[in-house]
Design a protein around this motif. Structure first.
Motif, PDB file in Angstrom:
ATOM      1  N   ASP A  31      70.798   9.211  59.031  1.00 59.48           N
ATOM      2  CA  ASP A  31      70.688   8.766  60.423  1.00 59.48           C
ATOM      3  C   ASP A  31      69.940   9.790  61.268  1.00 59.48           C
ATOM      4  O   ASP A  31      69.139   9.427  62.136  1.00 59.48           O
ATOM      5  N   ASP A  32      70.195  11.078  61.019  1.00 59.75           N
ATOM      6  CA  ASP A  32      69.470  12.126  61.735  1.00 59.75           C
ATOM      7  C   ASP A  32      67.981  12.070  61.416  1.00 59.75           C
ATOM      8  O   ASP A  32      67.136  12.232  62.307  1.00 59.75           O
ATOM      9  N   LEU A  33      67.657  11.836  60.141  1.00 61.31           N
ATOM     10  CA  LEU A  33      66.250  11.753  59.735  1.00 61.31           C
ATOM     11  C   LEU A  33      65.558  10.558  60.386  1.00 61.31           C
ATOM     12  O   LEU A  33      64.418  10.669  60.850  1.00 61.31           O
ATOM     13  N   VAL A  34      66.246   9.426  60.442  1.00 60.23           N
ATOM     14  CA  VAL A  34      65.676   8.244  61.102  1.00 60.23           C
ATOM     15  C   VAL A  34      65.457   8.528  62.579  1.00 60.23           C
ATOM     16  O   VAL A  34      64.394   8.205  63.136  1.00 60.23           O
ATOM     17  N   GLN A  35      66.437   9.134  63.222  1.00 59.52           N
ATOM     18  CA  GLN A  35      66.289   9.451  64.646  1.00 59.52           C
ATOM     19  C   GLN A  35      65.122  10.407  64.868  1.00 59.52           C
ATOM     20  O   GLN A  35      64.313  10.198  65.779  1.00 59.52           O
ATOM     21  N   ASP A  36      65.022  11.445  64.049  1.00 62.72           N
ATOM     22  CA  ASP A  36      63.911  12.386  64.179  1.00 62.72           C
ATOM     23  C   ASP A  36      62.569  11.683  63.980  1.00 62.72           C
ATOM     24  O   ASP A  36      61.590  11.965  64.676  1.00 62.72           O
ATOM     25  N   THR A  37      62.541  10.757  63.009  1.00 62.33           N
ATOM     26  CA  THR A  37      61.311  10.007  62.731  1.00 62.33           C
ATOM     27  C   THR A  37      60.916   9.161  63.927  1.00 62.33           C
ATOM     28  O   THR A  37      59.748   9.150  64.332  1.00 62.33           O
ATOM     29  N   LEU A  38      61.880   8.452  64.509  1.00 61.73           N
ATOM     30  CA  LEU A  38      61.572   7.596  65.661  1.00 61.73           C
ATOM     31  C   LEU A  38      61.176   8.419  66.888  1.00 61.73           C
ATOM     32  O   LEU A  38      60.289   8.024  67.642  1.00 61.73           O
ATOM     33  N   GLU A  39      61.826   9.570  67.066  1.00 63.82           N
ATOM     34  CA  GLU A  39      61.440  10.442  68.178  1.00 63.82           C
ATOM     35  C   GLU A  39      60.001  10.904  68.017  1.00 63.82           C
ATOM     36  O   GLU A  39      59.218  10.885  68.967  1.00 63.82           O
ATOM     37  N   ARG A  40      59.656  11.319  66.798  1.00 58.99           N
ATOM     38  CA  ARG A  40      58.281  11.773  66.552  1.00 58.99           C
ATOM     39  C   ARG A  40      57.300  10.623  66.709  1.00 58.99           C
ATOM     40  O   ARG A  40      56.214  10.795  67.253  1.00 58.99           O
ATOM     41  N   LEU A  42      57.575   7.954  68.625  1.00 65.56           N
ATOM     42  CA  LEU A  42      57.398   7.650  70.052  1.00 65.56           C
ATOM     43  C   LEU A  42      56.567   8.720  70.750  1.00 65.56           C
ATOM     44  O   LEU A  42      55.734   8.409  71.598  1.00 65.56           O
ATOM     45  N   ALA A  43      56.791   9.978  70.390  1.00 65.10           N
ATOM     46  CA  ALA A  43      56.043  11.063  71.016  1.00 65.10           C
ATOM     47  C   ALA A  43      54.570  11.043  70.613  1.00 65.10           C
ATOM     48  O   ALA A  43      53.709  11.489  71.375  1.00 65.10           O
ATOM     49  N   ARG A  44      54.287  10.519  69.432  1.00 67.32           N
ATOM     50  CA  ARG A  44      52.909  10.538  68.924  1.00 67.32           C
ATOM     51  C   ARG A  44      52.348   9.140  68.710  1.00 67.32           C
ATOM     52  O   ARG A  44      51.477   8.940  67.874  1.00 67.32           O
ATOM     53  N   LEU A  45      52.856   8.192  69.456  1.00 66.69           N
ATOM     54  CA  LEU A  45      52.428   6.809  69.309  1.00 66.69           C
ATOM     55  C   LEU A  45      50.932   6.639  69.539  1.00 66.69           C
ATOM     56  O   LEU A  45      50.313   5.755  68.958  1.00 66.69           O
ATOM     57  N   ASP A  46      50.360   7.509  70.345  1.00 65.92           N
ATOM     58  CA  ASP A  46      48.921   7.424  70.598  1.00 65.92           C
ATOM     59  C   ASP A  46      48.098   7.755  69.351  1.00 65.92           C
ATOM     60  O   ASP A  46      46.911   7.424  69.273  1.00 65.92           O
ATOM     61  N   LEU A  54      51.825  -0.086  60.389  1.00 68.19           N
ATOM     62  CA  LEU A  54      52.815   0.709  61.126  1.00 68.19           C
ATOM     63  C   LEU A  54      53.912   1.207  60.193  1.00 68.19           C
ATOM     64  O   LEU A  54      54.363   2.344  60.297  1.00 68.19           O
ATOM     65  N   ARG A  55      54.330   0.361  59.252  1.00 67.13           N
ATOM     66  CA  ARG A  55      55.393   0.738  58.306  1.00 67.13           C
ATOM     67  C   ARG A  55      54.962   1.962  57.510  1.00 67.13           C
ATOM     68  O   ARG A  55      55.725   2.929  57.376  1.00 67.13           O
ATOM     69  N   ALA A  56      53.745   1.964  56.990  1.00 71.49           N
ATOM     70  CA  ALA A  56      53.256   3.108  56.213  1.00 71.49           C
ATOM     71  C   ALA A  56      53.185   4.359  57.084  1.00 71.49           C
ATOM     72  O   ALA A  56      53.515   5.463  56.631  1.00 71.49           O
ATOM     73  N   TRP A  57      52.771   4.205  58.341  1.00 66.14           N
ATOM     74  CA  TRP A  57      52.697   5.343  59.245  1.00 66.14           C
ATOM     75  C   TRP A  57      54.086   5.928  59.490  1.00 66.14           C
ATOM     76  O   TRP A  57      54.278   7.149  59.449  1.00 66.14           O
ATOM     77  N   LEU A  58      55.083   5.065  59.714  1.00 68.53           N
ATOM     78  CA  LEU A  58      56.457   5.529  59.941  1.00 68.53           C
ATOM     79  C   LEU A  58      57.019   6.218  58.700  1.00 68.53           C
ATOM     80  O   LEU A  58      57.680   7.251  58.802  1.00 68.53           O
ATOM     81  N   PHE A  59      56.757   5.660  57.531  1.00 71.65           N
ATOM     82  CA  PHE A  59      57.237   6.269  56.297  1.00 71.65           C
ATOM     83  C   PHE A  59      56.555   7.611  56.056  1.00 71.65           C
ATOM     84  O   PHE A  59      57.177   8.544  55.541  1.00 71.65           O
ATOM     85  N   THR A  60      55.292   7.730  56.435  1.00 76.00           N
ATOM     86  CA  THR A  60      54.591   9.011  56.314  1.00 76.00           C
ATOM     87  C   THR A  60      55.235  10.045  57.222  1.00 76.00           C
ATOM     88  O   THR A  60      55.468  11.187  56.799  1.00 76.00           O
ATOM     89  N   LEU A  61      55.537   9.650  58.457  1.00 72.60           N
ATOM     90  CA  LEU A  61      56.232  10.565  59.372  1.00 72.60           C
ATOM     91  C   LEU A  61      57.569  10.995  58.786  1.00 72.60           C
ATOM     92  O   LEU A  61      57.911  12.182  58.800  1.00 72.60           O
ATOM     93  N   MET A  62      58.324  10.030  58.248  1.00 72.51           N
ATOM     94  CA  MET A  62      59.640  10.344  57.685  1.00 72.51           C
ATOM     95  C   MET A  62      59.504  11.281  56.491  1.00 72.51           C
ATOM     96  O   MET A  62      60.255  12.261  56.377  1.00 72.51           O
ATOM     97  N   HIS A  63      58.569  10.984  55.619  1.00 67.86           N
ATOM     98  CA  HIS A  63      58.369  11.844  54.447  1.00 67.86           C
ATOM     99  C   HIS A  63      58.046  13.271  54.862  1.00 67.86           C
ATOM    100  O   HIS A  63      58.626  14.227  54.347  1.00 67.86           O
ATOM    101  N   ASN A  64      57.121  13.432  55.818  1.00 67.86           N
ATOM    102  CA  ASN A  64      56.743  14.770  56.270  1.00 67.86           C
ATOM    103  C   ASN A  64      57.919  15.501  56.915  1.00 67.86           C
ATOM    104  O   ASN A  64      58.104  16.701  56.687  1.00 67.86           O
TER     105      ASN A  64
END
Length: 167
Positions: A31-40, A42-46, A54-64
């Motif tokens: 849950d912490d990892l998901v929250q961190d991923t969503l925060e990142r 939203l902060a870098r949506l641009d 979008l799914r691949a982009w989110l999974f890339t953020l989560m993996h990193n």
């Protein structure tokens, strides 16, 4: 000036949570990892390219984020908790098989576990998984083959195959 519509991150939550749970082996850390991923996100949506996956982009953020957390974690925090909270009732055999599968999965090296989760569980293509993990498609294919073979050995009760280094 016309603003592009914001992507719907919420629709990806179930898959993000499932992948995070499989990566971390722990509900709270997932849950912490998901929250961190969503925060990142939203902060870098641009930085997300509208029209791209979008799914691949989110999974890339989560993996990193996950890899960064592994690098900064203290040694005593790196052991994955193999205790499962799968109830054994009604479908005992299925629950035991799921427990064994999960236990084998958490014993895989991170690189192999990530690939088997992306391709097997999340149904990413080899190319999409390669993009998420930032590695060539051939690397995805070889990691997946090694992960499957290792899982087969672990689930059969055989010791994991040890590869010899040839010089």
């Amino acid at each position: 000036m016309r603003l592009s519509p914001k992507p719907d991150l919420i629709e990806h939550l179930p898959r993000l949570r499932r992948y995070a749970r499989a990566l971390t082996g722990d509900v709270v850390r997932a849950d912490d990892l998901v929250q961190d991923t969503l925060e990142r996100a939203l902060a870098r949506l641009d930085l997300w390219q509208p029209g791209s996956d979008l799914r691949a982009w989110l999974f890339t953020l989560m993996h990193n984020l996950f890899v960064n957390q592994l690098r900064t974690r203290r040694p005593q925090d790196t052991a994955l908790d193999e205790a499962l909270d799968i109830p054994v009732s009604g479908g005992q055999m299925e629950a035991l098989a799921a427990r064994d599968m999960h236990a084998a999965l958490v014993r895989l090296p991170d690189e192999q576990r990530e690939v088997i989760l992306l391709v097997g569980l999340e149904q990413f293509s080899y190319a999409e998984a390669a993009q998420v993990l930032g590695v060539p498609v051939g690397t995805i294919m070889s990691r997946l083959a090694r992960a499957r073979e290792r899982m087969r050995h672990m689930l059969a009760g055989a010791p994991a195959v040890q590869l010899k280094v040839v010089k």
